[in-house]
Design an enzyme around this catalytic site. Structure first.
Site, PDB file in Angstrom:
ATOM      1  N   CYS A 275      -8.323   0.509  15.076  1.00 47.60           N
ATOM      2  CA  CYS A 275      -7.620   0.341  16.349  1.00 47.60           C
ATOM      3  C   CYS A 275      -7.456   1.732  16.932  1.00 47.60           C
ATOM      4  CB  CYS A 275      -6.282  -0.371  16.143  1.00 47.60           C
ATOM      5  SG  CYS A 275      -5.049   0.703  15.455  1.00 47.60           S
TER       6      CYS A 275
ATOM      7  N   LYS B 175       9.263  -7.241  14.442  1.00 43.89           N
ATOM      8  CA  LYS B 175       7.840  -7.648  14.486  1.00 43.89           C
ATOM      9  C   LYS B 175       7.217  -7.494  13.098  1.00 43.89           C
ATOM     10  CE  LYS B 175       4.549  -4.671  15.957  1.00 43.89           C
ATOM     11  NZ  LYS B 175       3.366  -4.496  15.074  1.00 43.89           N
TER      12      LYS B 175
ATOM     13  N   ARG C  98       2.703  -6.702  22.909  1.00 43.61           N
ATOM     14  CA  ARG C  98       2.382  -7.094  21.536  1.00 43.61           C
ATOM     15  C   ARG C  98       3.611  -6.933  20.645  1.00 43.61           C
ATOM     16  NH1 ARG C  98      -2.784  -4.713  18.839  1.00 43.61           N
ATOM     17  NH2 ARG C  98      -1.667  -5.828  17.212  1.00 43.61           N
TER      18      ARG C  98
ATOM     19  N   ILE D 160       0.771  10.099   8.958  1.00 46.80           N
ATOM     20  CA  ILE D 160       0.317   8.783   8.494  1.00 46.80           C
ATOM     21  C   ILE D 160      -1.024   8.395   9.102  1.00 46.80           C
ATOM     22  CG2 ILE D 160       0.878   6.313   8.354  1.00 46.80           C
ATOM     23  CD1 ILE D 160       2.800   7.961   6.701  1.00 46.80           C
TER      24      ILE D 160
ATOM     25  N   ARG E 134      -7.826   2.465   9.946  1.00 46.44           N
ATOM     26  CA  ARG E 134      -7.004   1.407   9.345  1.00 46.44           C
ATOM     27  C   ARG E 134      -7.774   0.597   8.284  1.00 46.44           C
ATOM     28  NH1 ARG E 134      -2.970   0.381  13.255  1.00 46.44           N
ATOM     29  NH2 ARG E 134      -1.759  -0.595  11.572  1.00 46.44           N
ATOM     30  N   PRO E 135      -8.336   1.229   7.267  1.00 46.41           N
ATOM     31  CA  PRO E 135      -9.071   0.461   6.241  1.00 46.41           C
ATOM     32  C   PRO E 135      -8.136  -0.436   5.429  1.00 46.41           C
ATOM     33  CG  PRO E 135      -8.821   2.742   5.576  1.00 46.41           C
ATOM     34  CD  PRO E 135      -8.275   2.647   6.974  1.00 46.41           C
ATOM     35  N   VAL E 136      -8.720  -1.381   4.718  1.00 45.45           N
ATOM     36  CA  VAL E 136      -7.931  -2.295   3.868  1.00 45.45           C
ATOM     37  C   VAL E 136      -8.430  -2.257   2.423  1.00 45.45           C
ATOM     38  CG1 VAL E 136      -7.184  -3.857   5.714  1.00 45.45           C
ATOM     39  CG2 VAL E 136      -9.399  -4.227   4.590  1.00 45.45           C
ATOM     40  N   ASP E 137      -9.011  -1.103   2.054  1.00 39.81           N
ATOM     41  CA  ASP E 137      -9.566  -0.990   0.693  1.00 39.81           C
ATOM     42  C   ASP E 137      -8.513  -1.179  -0.400  1.00 39.81           C
ATOM     43  OD1 ASP E 137      -8.922   1.619   2.045  1.00 39.81           O
ATOM     44  OD2 ASP E 137      -8.949   2.277  -0.041  1.00 39.81           O
ATOM     45  N   GLN E 138      -7.289  -0.778  -0.124  1.00 36.40           N
ATOM     46  CA  GLN E 138      -6.242  -0.918  -1.156  1.00 36.40           C
ATOM     47  C   GLN E 138      -5.840  -2.377  -1.358  1.00 36.40           C
ATOM     48  OE1 GLN E 138      -5.137   1.885  -2.944  1.00 36.40           O
ATOM     49  NE2 GLN E 138      -6.949   2.663  -1.864  1.00 36.40           N
TER      50      GLN E 138
ATOM     51  N   ASP F 210       6.154   5.015  13.539  1.00 38.11           N
ATOM     52  CA  ASP F 210       6.275   4.126  14.699  1.00 38.11           C
ATOM     53  C   ASP F 210       7.319   4.601  15.702  1.00 38.11           C
ATOM     54  OD1 ASP F 210       5.665   0.976  12.938  1.00 38.11           O
ATOM     55  OD2 ASP F 210       4.380   2.644  13.514  1.00 38.11           O
TER      56      ASP F 210
ATOM     57  N   ARG G 268      -4.679  -6.618  13.780  1.00 36.57           N
ATOM     58  CA  ARG G 268      -5.074  -6.199  12.435  1.00 36.57           C
ATOM     59  C   ARG G 268      -4.204  -6.817  11.352  1.00 36.57           C
ATOM     60  NH1 ARG G 268      -4.005  -2.728  10.448  1.00 36.57           N
ATOM     61  NH2 ARG G 268      -5.785  -2.302   9.148  1.00 36.57           N
TER      62      ARG G 268
HETATM   63  C1  EPZ Z   1       2.120  -1.018   8.990  1.00 37.96           C
HETATM   64  O1  EPZ Z   1       0.734  -0.900   9.232  1.00 37.96           O
HETATM   65  C2  EPZ Z   1       2.749  -1.360  10.330  1.00 37.96           C
HETATM   66  N1  EPZ Z   1       2.223  -2.643  10.799  1.00 37.96           N
HETATM   67  C3  EPZ Z   1       2.441  -0.253  11.344  1.00 37.96           C
HETATM   68  O2  EPZ Z   1       3.134  -0.575  12.555  1.00 37.96           O
HETATM   69  C4  EPZ Z   1       2.994   1.061  10.794  1.00 37.96           C
HETATM   70  O3  EPZ Z   1       2.664   2.098  11.688  1.00 37.96           O
HETATM   71  C5  EPZ Z   1       2.391   1.346   9.413  1.00 37.96           C
HETATM   72  O4  EPZ Z   1       2.655   0.232   8.527  1.00 37.96           O
HETATM   73  C6  EPZ Z   1       2.977   2.604   8.772  1.00 37.96           C
HETATM   74  O5  EPZ Z   1       4.362   2.480   8.654  1.00 37.96           O
HETATM   75  C7  EPZ Z   1       2.731  -3.784  10.263  1.00 37.96           C
HETATM   76  O6  EPZ Z   1       3.600  -3.755   9.398  1.00 37.96           O
HETATM   77  C8  EPZ Z   1       2.181  -5.068  10.786  1.00 37.96           C
HETATM   78  P1  EPZ Z   1      -0.363   1.260   6.113  1.00 37.96           P
HETATM   79  P2  EPZ Z   1      -0.289  -0.837   7.983  1.00 37.96           P
HETATM   80  O7  EPZ Z   1      -1.232   0.349   5.341  1.00 37.96           O
HETATM   81  O8  EPZ Z   1       0.258  -1.615   6.849  1.00 37.96           O
HETATM   82  C9  EPZ Z   1      -4.027   4.077   5.030  1.00 37.96           C
HETATM   83  C10 EPZ Z   1       3.406  -0.816  14.841  1.00 37.96           C
HETATM   84  O9  EPZ Z   1       3.416   0.035  15.730  1.00 37.96           O
HETATM   85  N2  EPZ Z   1      -4.554   2.899   4.325  1.00 37.96           N
HETATM   86  O10 EPZ Z   1       1.030   1.532   5.613  1.00 37.96           O
HETATM   87  O11 EPZ Z   1      -1.630  -1.156   8.509  1.00 37.96           O
HETATM   88  C11 EPZ Z   1      -3.948   3.839   6.540  1.00 37.96           C
HETATM   89  O12 EPZ Z   1      -5.174   4.165   7.151  1.00 37.96           O
HETATM   90  C12 EPZ Z   1       2.362  -0.771  13.746  1.00 37.96           C
HETATM   91  O13 EPZ Z   1       4.251  -1.747  14.716  1.00 37.96           O
HETATM   92  C13 EPZ Z   1      -5.771   2.995   3.656  1.00 37.96           C
HETATM   93  O14 EPZ Z   1      -6.431   4.040   3.690  1.00 37.96           O
HETATM   94  O15 EPZ Z   1      -0.232   0.707   7.608  1.00 37.96           O
HETATM   95  C14 EPZ Z   1      -2.842   4.773   6.962  1.00 37.96           C
HETATM   96  O16 EPZ Z   1      -3.361   6.084   7.114  1.00 37.96           O
HETATM   97  C15 EPZ Z   1       1.340   0.311  14.016  1.00 37.96           C
HETATM   98  N3  EPZ Z   1      -6.252   1.907   2.977  1.00 37.96           N
HETATM   99  C16 EPZ Z   1      -1.894   4.774   5.762  1.00 37.96           C
HETATM  100  O17 EPZ Z   1      -2.676   4.288   4.648  1.00 37.96           O
HETATM  101  C17 EPZ Z   1      -5.562   0.721   2.915  1.00 37.96           C
HETATM  102  O18 EPZ Z   1      -6.029  -0.238   2.262  1.00 37.96           O
HETATM  103  C18 EPZ Z   1      -0.668   3.861   5.938  1.00 37.96           C
HETATM  104  O19 EPZ Z   1      -1.157   2.614   6.381  1.00 37.96           O
HETATM  105  C19 EPZ Z   1      -4.321   0.646   3.587  1.00 37.96           C
HETATM  106  C20 EPZ Z   1      -3.830   1.740   4.268  1.00 37.96           C
END
Ligand code: EPZ
Length: 421
Positions: free
Chosen positions: A119, A22, A401, A331, A124-128, A309, A95
């Protein structure tokens, strides 16, 4: 609303074919936006999140069709995308829609993408994602819940994200592929899904090295073409790990086909510690378990460490294990919602902040439980497989999903499980 009815106590035996990943399919589908040529993707899993992404691409004007004759193949033609947008009503259901931001900006010079809400497992912010694209010269404002981004042509930049972010790395990698000059991503995510995306982009003409390490270097090019003979998505390591935990808990022996053990080292190591027998080859894993597993503590962290995960699924195993296990989630801030539901099945778990202490009990007892998020659902299914009597898992739209026909695959190896209304 669909539910799963499970009668516990059956050992598992037979073969399961793992579907495409996925978390590789979603970025790979979005990468098709980077070229005007039709892109063929193979081994695309049948998941709700994939269906949502296809809807999102069609909504922009792309053609995105799953082949009738070969249902694991999808073709995306983003030749005439007229509306580089991702509307709230689609983004709020998934997301990962944020993954269209980088490609739309890189190819069309503009994008209007709804901010993904939080969620169940965290804000789950996207600031980065935004910070990185701004470093590449994008003008980005956030208004009325939408990210509005513009860039004549992105410029290569050196970007160090504040934390490791999987989709953040993917968005920036896709944007950098068409940027002017060199981009270096420091503190990049190293998940196999990043490597899968990078290899697809390279097959499209991108110039990338270092993918799979924490430092990725990209030389931008003018345009990208379709991968010569399509791109095959890697197997889903989390679906695979979920089945490994199911056999470890229920007992039995199962051969997992289309499985990559080398993507699951941290999980396999913990299962071996629990007393599970595991053998593997290039694309298969044989798992066998009998008797009660030993309790094994673990701490989630970025790849190649134990994946967040897999936290809920391994916790279900610890619920019936011999001993006490300490589980630490580093995480996400709220990824223990399966705990209360597991306790309804008789588990003994104490949560203190980011740590849960699981005291194994010899037997769980069936009950009605509610899925709260994707991996929590899988955890409840595993617990239901071993609980005495009937377990009903409600709200399994969460499961749909991210798992491709899970109950069919489990029934095929002997589980007493069916989908009911
Ligand atoms: C990906 O989510 C996966 N989703 C998630 O899988 C997985 O749990 C996660 O990576 C961690 O491995 C997909 O690949 C579609 P992150 P993502 O950005 O990219 C913080 C599942 O069950 N963060 O690596 O959204 C964030 O809040 C799903 O299949 C910021 O603060 O995760 C988290 O604490 C659930 N700002 C940490 O970083 C940002 O701009 C890691 O998040 C981005 C992230």
């Amino acid at each position: 609303m669909d539910k799963l009815l499970i009668r516990g106590g059956r050992r598992l035996a037979g073969e399961v074919t793992v579907s495409g990943a996925k978390n590789a399919a979603l970025p790979d589908l979005c990468a098709a936006l980077l070229t005007a040529q039709p892109v063929l993707l193979r081994n695309v899993p049948r998941l709700q999140d994939v269906a949502t992404t296809l809807k999102l691409l069609r909504n922009m004007g792309a053609h995105a069709e799953r082949s009738e004759s070969r249902p694991d193949e999808v073709t995306i033609d983003a030749g005439d995308v007229g509306k580089p947008e991702a509307p709230y009503d689609l983004v709020k259901t998934m997301r990962a829609s944020i993954l269209v931001l980088g490609p739309l900006l890189a190819r069309f010079g503009e994008a209007r993408v709804s901010l993904p809400g939080g969620c169940a497992i965290g804000s789950r912010p996207v600031d980065q994602h935004i910070k990185g694209l701004q470093a590449m010269g994008a003008e980005i404002t956030v208004e009325h819940g939408y990210i509005l981004a513009k860039a004549r042509r992105l410029k290569g930049a050196r970007i160090t994200t504040d934390m490791v972010t999987v989709t953040g790395t993917e968005n920036l990698l896709m944007a950098a592929s068409l940027a002017d000059g060199e981009t270096v991503l420091e503190n990049a995510a190293q998940e196999p899904e990043i490597t899968d995306l990078a290899e697809m982009l390279i097959a499209m003409g991108a110039r990338i090295e270092g993918h799979g390490t924490s430092k990725i270097r990209v030389q931008g090019v003018e345009r990208l073409h379709a991968p010569a003979n399509g791109h095959r998505i890697i197997p889903d390591r989390i679906e695979c790990g979920t089945f490994l935990c199911a056999v470890a808990a229920a007992g039995g022996e199962v051969l997992l086909k289309n499985a990559r053990a080398d993507h699951l080292d941290a999980v396999v190591d913990k299962l071996l510690e629990a007393g599970v027998k595991i053998e593997s080859g290039a694309d298969w894993i044989r798992v066998a378990a009998s008797g009660r597993p030993k309790a094994v503590g673990f701490r989630t962290s970025e790849y190649p460490a134990f994946p967040t995960d897999m936290q809920a699924q391994f916790m279900a195993l610890n619920c019936i294990a011999d001993g006490t296990a300490k589980v630490t989630e580093t995480i996400f801030e709220n990824r223990f919602m399966h705990v209360n539901e597991l306790m309804r099945l008789g588990a003994h778990i104490e949560v203190d902040g980011h740590t849960a202490v699981v005291q194994g009990v010899p037997q769980l007892s069936g009950a009605t439980v509610m899925a709260t998020d994707l991996r929590a659902s899988a955890s409840l299914v595993i617990a239901g497989l071993v609980a005495e009597g009937e377990t009903v898992v409600d709200r399994i739209y969460h499961l749909d999903r991210g798992y491709d026909r899970m109950e069919e695959k489990l029934r095929a190896v002997g589980a007493d499980i069916e989908r009911i209304q």
